[in-house]
Design an enzyme around this catalytic site. Structure first.
Site, mmCIF file in Angstrom:
data_model
loop_
_atom_site.group_PDB
_atom_site.id
_atom_site.type_symbol
_atom_site.label_atom_id
_atom_site.label_comp_id
_atom_site.label_asym_id
_atom_site.label_seq_id
_atom_site.Cartn_x
_atom_site.Cartn_y
_atom_site.Cartn_z
ATOM 1 N N ASP A 167 0.764 -1.237 0.000
ATOM 2 C CA ASP A 167 0.000 0.000 0.000
ATOM 3 C C ASP A 167 0.804 1.301 0.000
ATOM 4 O O ASP A 167 0.621 2.151 -0.851
ATOM 5 C CB ASP A 167 -0.932 0.005 1.209
ATOM 6 C CG ASP A 167 -1.703 -1.308 1.318
ATOM 7 O OD1 ASP A 167 -1.653 -2.110 0.377
ATOM 8 O OD2 ASP A 167 -2.353 -1.515 2.353
ATOM 9 N N GLU A 398 3.062 -9.664 11.086
ATOM 10 C CA GLU A 398 2.684 -9.205 9.745
ATOM 11 C C GLU A 398 3.925 -8.772 8.954
ATOM 12 O O GLU A 398 4.070 -9.088 7.776
ATOM 13 C CB GLU A 398 1.696 -8.049 9.894
ATOM 14 C CG GLU A 398 1.026 -7.620 8.608
ATOM 15 C CD GLU A 398 0.025 -6.499 8.837
ATOM 16 O OE1 GLU A 398 -0.109 -6.031 9.995
ATOM 17 O OE2 GLU A 398 -0.622 -6.073 7.862
HETATM 18 C C1 9WN Z 1 -5.845 -2.684 2.585
HETATM 19 C C2 9WN Z 1 -4.723 -7.870 4.447
HETATM 20 C C3 9WN Z 1 -4.141 -6.713 3.645
HETATM 21 C C4 9WN Z 1 -3.032 -7.174 2.680
HETATM 22 C C5 9WN Z 1 -2.268 -6.006 2.074
HETATM 23 C C6 9WN Z 1 -1.795 -5.091 3.207
HETATM 24 C C7 9WN Z 1 -2.993 -4.630 4.047
HETATM 25 C C8 9WN Z 1 -5.128 -3.369 3.763
HETATM 26 C C9 9WN Z 1 -5.016 -2.420 4.923
HETATM 27 O O1 9WN Z 1 -3.664 -5.751 4.581
HETATM 28 O O2 9WN Z 1 -3.851 -3.826 3.257
HETATM 29 O O3 9WN Z 1 -6.107 -3.620 1.586
HETATM 30 O O4 9WN Z 1 -6.021 -2.219 5.607
HETATM 31 O O5 9WN Z 1 -3.925 -1.866 5.162
HETATM 32 O O6 9WN Z 1 -1.088 -4.020 2.711
HETATM 33 O O7 9WN Z 1 -1.183 -6.473 1.309
HETATM 34 O O8 9WN Z 1 -3.586 -7.945 1.655
HETATM 35 O O9 9WN Z 1 -3.686 -8.568 5.068
#
Ligand code: 9WN
Length: 431
Positions: A167, A398
């Site tokens: 992100d 994570e």
């Molecule tokens: C937005 C779920 C997801 C991953 C992404 C990570 C994070 C979300 C957030 O979490 O993104 O989609 O709320 O930050 O960046 O890679 O799929 O684990």
């Protein structure tokens, strides 16, 4: 030690299992995410193939009529306040293609799914499952080529940083800075994520403002493919996303062949995208692939570990693969713990803030699989060993500080556990 770690990884996957999908993390991410589920299915393939099949079926239940596979499928019955932005903010009912149930987001994530389906089949052959997944997978890849290949050269675009899965990577900074947000364009919103993770480990206030503005831009276009193609303000060709697609097309061809069907068209698409990655995303000076801004035509800084992932699809020839090995084993990415997701020598590097530097298990896993496939099994083995050591010390976090090894973000993170399990169970993606 390996047996204990495997048992602990299985326990995380068990705790995050909801009955139809695996939550990415117990608190921060209560819904089903697209590429998370693919990684979890890969980890579950040798451990619990029936569960891996349920996981992928549940994700594809959210597929849109035009083949868009949404990045979030919202868990039924979960209050909208559990995660932001929830289903209400996405308001995908503006598109005639979106399903009414389950409710979903309106953007995508890297297409690891055909690879996951193939790997589940490889671990526990089930032609019925392959047959069931073929059409939804073809529709998904067709969508990417039809709606996202903006120049007709095989490279597909992402229209939101969330679509990259990485992100707040500095790779998006310049493109986002060029977008001006009109005052009042972003309705107020709660930062639900900050109730579960420290501010310093998450995207900034400005990042969220930009993310939410782009969500409004999708809504303003009614999630219509043609309108988005025409003038969406953010359009980047990312090396990780495109490389994962190349690999997925090849796995789709394998799936077709296993069902006695002709997969030549998928192979051809893979070749085209691979050639475009070679021609358009390689930075000769850095010896690394970079993201291309399809609006400005500029190749961004070659500083992201995402630029190593074309190895995963066997895109580079031996000379470029050797340069990637130099890059990944050098100071920029391989600190005390591999791999920093952003070059540590660059001023934008931050060892703690999400995708601006920390090490992530899925990137390590993709790169290690790519190293094996491209004739560098020793470096792959070192990388996998270092990831296992990191996880055994810091837990299934994570993401990790590449310098100190400290764990950040969600605890009991599903893809960290799943990919650890994959490494420990000795299964390797067929290259
Ligand atoms: C937005 C779920 C997801 C991953 C992404 C990570 C994070 C979300 C957030 O979490 O993104 O989609 O709320 O930050 O960046 O890679 O799929 O684990």
């Amino acid at each position: 030690m390996r047996q204990q770690l495997l048992a602990a990884a299985r326990a995380v996957l068990e705790r995050n299992w909801t009955g139809s999908f695996t939550r990415p993390g117990p608190h921060l991410y209560p819904h089903q995410w697209s590429w998370d589920s693919a990684f979890v299915a890969i980890g579950n393939a040798p451990l619990n193939a029936p569960r891996a099949r349920i996981e992928l079926r549940s994700l594809f239940a959210g597929e849109w009529r035009n083949g868009l596979l949404p990045h979030i499928v919202f868990a039924p019955g979960m209050p909208d306040s559990a995660y932001f932005p929830g289903a209400g903010r996405w308001d995908t009912a503006r598109s005639p293609d979106a399903p009414r149930q389950p409710r979903t987001s309106g953007i995508v994530q890297p297409p690891v799914h055909a690879t996951a389906v193939w790997q589940v089949h490889d671990a526990a052959p089930d032609p019925g499952f392959l047959r069931e997944m073929l059409e939804p997978l073809v529709a998904w890849h067709d969508y990417l080529h039809r709606a996202r290949d903006l120049r007709g050269d095989g490279l597909v675009a992402i229209h939101h940083p969330w679509e990259s899965g990485m992100d707040n990577s500095p790779a998006w900074d310049a493109a986002l800075a060029a977008i001006s947000i009109p005052p009042g364009a972003v309705p107020r919103y709660p930062r639900v994520d900050l109730a579960h993770a420290p501010d310093a480990e998450r995207p900034s206030v400005l990042d969220y403002e930009q993310y939410l503005y782009l969500v409004e831009e999708f809504k303003a276009r009614g999630y219509d493919e043609a309108r988005i193609r025409a003038d969406f303000p953010f359009a980047m060709a990312d090396p990780l996303f495109n490389a994962v697609l190349v690999r997925a097309e090849r796995d789709l061809a394998r799936i077709a062949a296993a069902l006695g069907e002709d997969g030549a068209a998928f192979e051809e698409r893979a070749e085209r995208t691979a050639r475009a990655i070679e021609d358009r995303l390689w930075d000769e000076e850095a010896g690394l692939y970079a993201a291309l801004d399809l609006r400005s035509g500029r190749l961004g800084p070659a500083r992201a570990a995402a630029g190593l992932v074309p190895l995963f699809a066997g895109v580079p020839g031996p000379a470029r693969a050797a340069r990637l090995v130099d890059a990944l084993t050098g100071d920029g990415f391989w600190a005390s713990h591999p791999l920093a997701t952003w070059d540590r020598r660059d001023p934008a590097f931050d060892p703690r803030r999400y995708w601006r530097g920390p090490a992530w298990a899925n990137v390590d896993w993709l790169v290690a699989a790519g190293l094996r496939a491209s004739g560098h099994p020793d470096v792959a083995g070192r990388l996998e060993g270092a990831l296992l050591e990191l996880v055994s010390k810091a837990g299934f976090r994570e993401y990790f500080d590449p310098e100190t090894g400290a764990g950040y973000g969600s605890r009991d993170f599903s893809w960290t556990a799943a990919l650890t399990a994959d490494l420990l169970s000795g299964a390797r993606p067929a290259s």
